[in-house]
Design a protein around this motif. Sequence first.
Motif, mmCIF file in Angstrom:
data_model
loop_
_atom_site.group_PDB
_atom_site.id
_atom_site.type_symbol
_atom_site.label_atom_id
_atom_site.label_comp_id
_atom_site.label_asym_id
_atom_site.label_seq_id
_atom_site.Cartn_x
_atom_site.Cartn_y
_atom_site.Cartn_z
ATOM 1 N N GLY A 147 92.374 39.085 69.228
ATOM 2 C CA GLY A 147 93.137 37.902 68.848
ATOM 3 C C GLY A 147 92.644 37.421 67.507
ATOM 4 O O GLY A 147 91.554 37.793 67.056
ATOM 5 N N GLY A 148 93.439 36.580 66.857
ATOM 6 C CA GLY A 148 92.979 36.073 65.578
ATOM 7 C C GLY A 148 94.012 35.248 64.861
ATOM 8 O O GLY A 148 95.174 35.149 65.274
ATOM 9 N N ALA A 149 93.578 34.634 63.763
ATOM 10 C CA ALA A 149 94.428 33.859 62.873
ATOM 11 C C ALA A 149 94.218 34.385 61.458
ATOM 12 O O ALA A 149 93.072 34.579 61.027
ATOM 13 N N ASP A 150 95.314 34.620 60.746
ATOM 14 C CA ASP A 150 95.249 35.249 59.435
ATOM 15 C C ASP A 150 96.040 34.449 58.406
ATOM 16 O O ASP A 150 96.953 33.686 58.744
ATOM 17 N N VAL A 151 95.714 34.685 57.158
ATOM 18 C CA VAL A 151 96.481 34.180 56.021
ATOM 19 C C VAL A 151 97.018 35.376 55.255
ATOM 20 O O VAL A 151 96.267 36.321 54.956
ATOM 21 N N GLN A 152 98.308 35.362 54.953
ATOM 22 C CA GLN A 152 98.945 36.422 54.174
ATOM 23 C C GLN A 152 99.305 35.894 52.795
ATOM 24 O O GLN A 152 99.818 34.785 52.661
ATOM 25 N N TRP A 153 99.084 36.722 51.783
ATOM 26 C CA TRP A 153 99.494 36.402 50.421
ATOM 27 C C TRP A 153 100.300 37.570 49.883
ATOM 28 O O TRP A 153 99.803 38.697 49.823
ATOM 29 N N ALA A 154 101.554 37.316 49.536
ATOM 30 C CA ALA A 154 102.483 38.378 49.124
ATOM 31 C C ALA A 154 102.937 38.140 47.688
ATOM 32 O O ALA A 154 104.014 37.565 47.456
ATOM 33 N N PRO A 155 102.161 38.568 46.694
ATOM 34 C CA PRO A 155 102.531 38.296 45.299
ATOM 35 C C PRO A 155 103.534 39.280 44.719
ATOM 36 O O PRO A 155 104.070 39.039 43.632
ATOM 37 N N ILE A 156 103.785 40.407 45.393
ATOM 38 C CA ILE A 156 104.605 41.476 44.811
ATOM 39 C C ILE A 156 105.881 41.650 45.617
ATOM 40 O O ILE A 156 105.837 41.882 46.834
#
Length: 258
Positions: A147-156
């Motif tokens: 299980g977990g919590a994530d941050v996504q960064w999509a610059p492209i």
Amino acid sequence: MKLALRLLLALCLVAPVLGHAQSTSEEEEAGDVSEVDKDRLGPLRERVRPVSGHLFLKKGRFEFSPSATLSLRDAFFSKYIFGGTLTYHPLETLGVSLRLGYAVNAVAGAAQICTFGDSGAGDTRGCGSPTLNQLDGQAPGQLKLLGGADVQWAPIYGKLSLLAEKFVSFDLYGIAGASVVQYRGPELSTPTGAKNYLTGGGNVGVGARFFFNRWVTLRTEVRDLIYVEKSRTTDSYLRNQLLFELGVSFFFLNGSES
């Protein structure tokens, strides 16, 4: 009569030169008109159209993605993890997600277990593939739940051309977050026992989405899961597990049109 014929012949010779000079003058005034016309009327103009803007908008939308994950380069267990991820995208390039998965373990093809004969000059040793019962709780990397919590960064964001006739939109993103891992390890109070442990960790990775339409995408990720395990030889040690994930995402809400 002869004079008239000579004048007619002279006009025929001079006309192409005058026509060429006039054409050259017009091209100089309007630019390379012939090349412009060639591009406008050529077959590639109809087949390759200008591409601009985003076909797919994520801002203000929820993304639900069931997925299957495979562990890579594991010495003892091949893990097949089935689960899903729920992501909210407050911005076009930013997402916050929760993930949950259940792991099914199988003995890796590279795993070997060896037996030793009595000590002495006649010692013999044999090695073979172990069973899952032999490795249960004794070998590292036996995951149960994730299980977990994530941050996504999509610059492209980009578009791929398929046979110069159709375009597929995609985005590339990085991911980082905290994880909770349940794994099976040795029961330290007994010589052969095993039990389930719960520990914390983190993961980092990269991913890509390929957009089928405004609501459905194909998603892939490669992540490095980092967590702490107990062992019989040491109190605890750090483990890295490389995971490859494949999923299909479904987007909800209309998203921002700005």
